[in-house]
Motif scaffolding. Structure first.
Motif, PDB file in Angstrom:
ATOM      1  N   ALA A 121       0.835  -1.194   0.000  1.00 45.27           N
ATOM      2  CA  ALA A 121       0.000   0.000   0.000  1.00 45.27           C
ATOM      3  C   ALA A 121       0.869   1.243   0.000  1.00 45.27           C
ATOM      4  CB  ALA A 121      -0.905  -0.001   1.223  1.00 45.27           C
ATOM      5  N   GLY A 122       0.287   2.366  -0.416  1.00 40.50           N
ATOM      6  CA  GLY A 122       1.016   3.621  -0.421  1.00 40.50           C
ATOM      7  C   GLY A 122       0.060   4.783  -0.345  1.00 40.50           C
ATOM      8  N   LYS A 123       0.632   5.998  -0.282  1.00 37.28           N
ATOM      9  CA  LYS A 123      -0.178   7.197  -0.142  1.00 37.28           C
ATOM     10  C   LYS A 123       0.193   8.209  -1.201  1.00 37.28           C
ATOM     11  CE  LYS A 123      -0.523   6.639   4.832  1.00 37.28           C
ATOM     12  NZ  LYS A 123      -0.125   7.156   6.128  1.00 37.28           N
ATOM     13  N   LEU A 124      -0.777   8.997  -1.577  1.00 39.57           N
ATOM     14  CA  LEU A 124      -0.560  10.133  -2.458  1.00 39.57           C
ATOM     15  C   LEU A 124      -0.856  11.373  -1.625  1.00 39.57           C
ATOM     16  CD1 LEU A 124       0.064  11.098  -5.366  1.00 39.57           C
ATOM     17  CD2 LEU A 124      -2.400  11.087  -5.765  1.00 39.57           C
ATOM     18  N   TYR A 125       0.053  12.350  -1.661  1.00 42.53           N
ATOM     19  CA  TYR A 125      -0.072  13.571  -0.876  1.00 42.53           C
ATOM     20  C   TYR A 125      -0.326  14.758  -1.797  1.00 42.53           C
ATOM     21  CZ  TYR A 125       2.130  10.792   2.783  1.00 42.53           C
ATOM     22  OH  TYR A 125       2.419   9.815   3.697  1.00 42.53           O
ATOM     23  N   TYR A 126      -0.905  15.825  -1.236  1.00 45.74           N
ATOM     24  CA  TYR A 126      -1.141  17.033  -2.023  1.00 45.74           C
ATOM     25  C   TYR A 126      -1.009  18.262  -1.141  1.00 45.74           C
ATOM     26  CZ  TYR A 126      -5.539  18.268   0.158  1.00 45.74           C
ATOM     27  OH  TYR A 126      -6.483  18.673   1.071  1.00 45.74           O
ATOM     28  N   TYR A 127      -0.805  19.398  -1.778  1.00 41.87           N
ATOM     29  CA  TYR A 127      -1.005  20.678  -1.116  1.00 41.87           C
ATOM     30  C   TYR A 127      -1.492  21.677  -2.152  1.00 41.87           C
ATOM     31  CZ  TYR A 127       3.104  23.430  -2.634  1.00 41.87           C
ATOM     32  OH  TYR A 127       4.012  24.139  -3.360  1.00 41.87           O
ATOM     33  N   VAL A 128      -2.121  22.731  -1.658  1.00 47.05           N
ATOM     34  CA  VAL A 128      -2.652  23.781  -2.514  1.00 47.05           C
ATOM     35  C   VAL A 128      -1.783  25.017  -2.301  1.00 47.05           C
ATOM     36  CG1 VAL A 128      -4.684  25.162  -3.103  1.00 47.05           C
ATOM     37  CG2 VAL A 128      -4.970  22.833  -2.218  1.00 47.05           C
ATOM     38  N   ASP A 129      -1.226  25.552  -3.398  1.00 52.12           N
ATOM     39  CA  ASP A 129      -0.369  26.729  -3.276  1.00 52.12           C
ATOM     40  C   ASP A 129      -1.201  28.007  -3.157  1.00 52.12           C
ATOM     41  OD1 ASP A 129      -1.111  27.544  -5.872  1.00 52.12           O
ATOM     42  OD2 ASP A 129       0.653  26.612  -6.788  1.00 52.12           O
ATOM     43  N   GLU A 130      -0.514  29.143  -3.019  1.00 53.69           N
ATOM     44  CA  GLU A 130      -1.172  30.433  -2.801  1.00 53.69           C
ATOM     45  C   GLU A 130      -2.122  30.814  -3.942  1.00 53.69           C
ATOM     46  OE1 GLU A 130       2.453  30.505  -3.272  1.00 53.69           O
ATOM     47  OE2 GLU A 130       2.536  29.634  -1.274  1.00 53.69           O
ATOM     48  N   GLU A 131      -1.859  30.323  -5.129  1.00 55.51           N
ATOM     49  CA  GLU A 131      -2.695  30.659  -6.290  1.00 55.51           C
ATOM     50  C   GLU A 131      -3.816  29.642  -6.520  1.00 55.51           C
ATOM     51  OE1 GLU A 131      -0.058  31.154  -9.597  1.00 55.51           O
ATOM     52  OE2 GLU A 131       1.068  32.744  -8.601  1.00 55.51           O
ATOM     53  N   GLY A 132      -3.954  28.683  -5.607  1.00 55.71           N
ATOM     54  CA  GLY A 132      -4.999  27.679  -5.742  1.00 55.71           C
ATOM     55  C   GLY A 132      -4.593  26.471  -6.560  1.00 55.71           C
TER      56      GLY A 132
END
Length: 194
Positions: free
Chosen positions: A27-38
Motif C-alpha cells: 500500500a502507499g499514499k498520495l499527498y497534495y497541497y494547494v499553493d497560494e494561487e490555488g
C-alpha cells in the motif's frame, strides 16, 4: 468551470490513474497541497509538512519491511545500537512508512524533527538510509547520555531536556505510552527476553 475545480478534477484523475497503473503488492499514499494561487501539487514523497494525505492505495510501490530491516541492521552495527530497539522505534514512530510525516512535522521512518535532522546533518529526511542513520545516531546519543533504554526512548520522544528536568521519564501521557509501547515491541522482537 473555475480553475481550482478544474485542477482538483485533474488531480482526482491523476490519483485514479496512479492507482490503476501501480503493480506492486504493497500500500502507499498520495499527498497534495494547494499553493497560494490555488494550484494543486501531488506527490508520493512529500518534501514538507505542507502536504496532506490525498489518497491511500493498494498496489502502490513502496519499500519493503525486509529492505528497511537490512538498512536498520547495517546502521545499528555501524553505531553500536541494538537493531531490535531501532526496529521497535520505527514500528512505533512510522509503522515502517518511509514517507510518514507527523502532525508536528517529524519526518520519515524514524520521525526526525527538521531541527534535530539539521543538527544530525540529515539532508534528505525521506531517504530511507539517511533517515535511519540519523535516527540511529540520535538514539545512540540518548543511550550514551542516559545509560538506560527507557530514559533514552523518553528523550527520543520528548527531548533530552525534559528527561533531565524531571530526572526520569517525563510525566507526559504520550511519552509514557511511547516508552512502554517501544519497550514492549523491543521485548517481542528479542523473543521475549528482557
Amino acid at each position: 468551470m473555475r480553475r481550482p475545480l478544474a485542477i482538483a478534477t485533474a488531480g482526482v484523475m491523476l490519483a485514479a490513474s496512479l492507482a490503476m497503473s501501480a503493480t506492486d503488492a504493497r500500500a502507499g499514499k498520495l499527498y497534495y497541497y494547494v499553493d497560494e494561487e490555488g494550484g494543486f501539487h501531488f506527490t508520493n514523497r512529500p518534501s514538507s509538512t505542507a502536504y496532506s494525505v490525498f489518497a491511500v492505495f493498494r498496489n502502490f510501490p513502496d519499500k519493503s519491511r525486509d529492505e528497511i530491516m537490512r538498512v536498520v541492521k547495517r546502521m545499528s552495527r555501524r553505531h553500536g545500537v541494538d537493531s531490535n530497539l531501532v526496529a521497535a522505534v520505527i514500528e512505533v514512530e512510522s509503522n515502517f512508512e518511509p514517507d510518514a510525516v507527523s502532525h508536528k512535522g517529524a519526518q520519515g521512518l524514524m520521525q526526525i524533527m527538521p531541527a534535530t535532522g539539521k543538527d544530525l546533518g540529515l539532508k534528505k529526511p525521506f531517504d530511507m538510509e539517511d533517515n535511519i542513520e540519523a535516527g540511529v545516531k540520535y538514539l545512540k546519543e540518548q543511550l550514551s547520555r542516559f545509560g538506560d533504554n527507557a530514559l533514552a526512548l523518553a528523550a527520543y520522544n520528548a527531548g533530552p531536556k525534559q528527561v533531565e528536568r524531571y530526572d526520569g521519564v517525563p510525566p507526559f501521557p504520550e511519552t509514557r505510552q511511547y516508552v512502554q509501547k517501544v519497550l514492549s515491541i523491543y521485548k517481542r522482537l528479542k523473543g521475549g527476553k528482557p
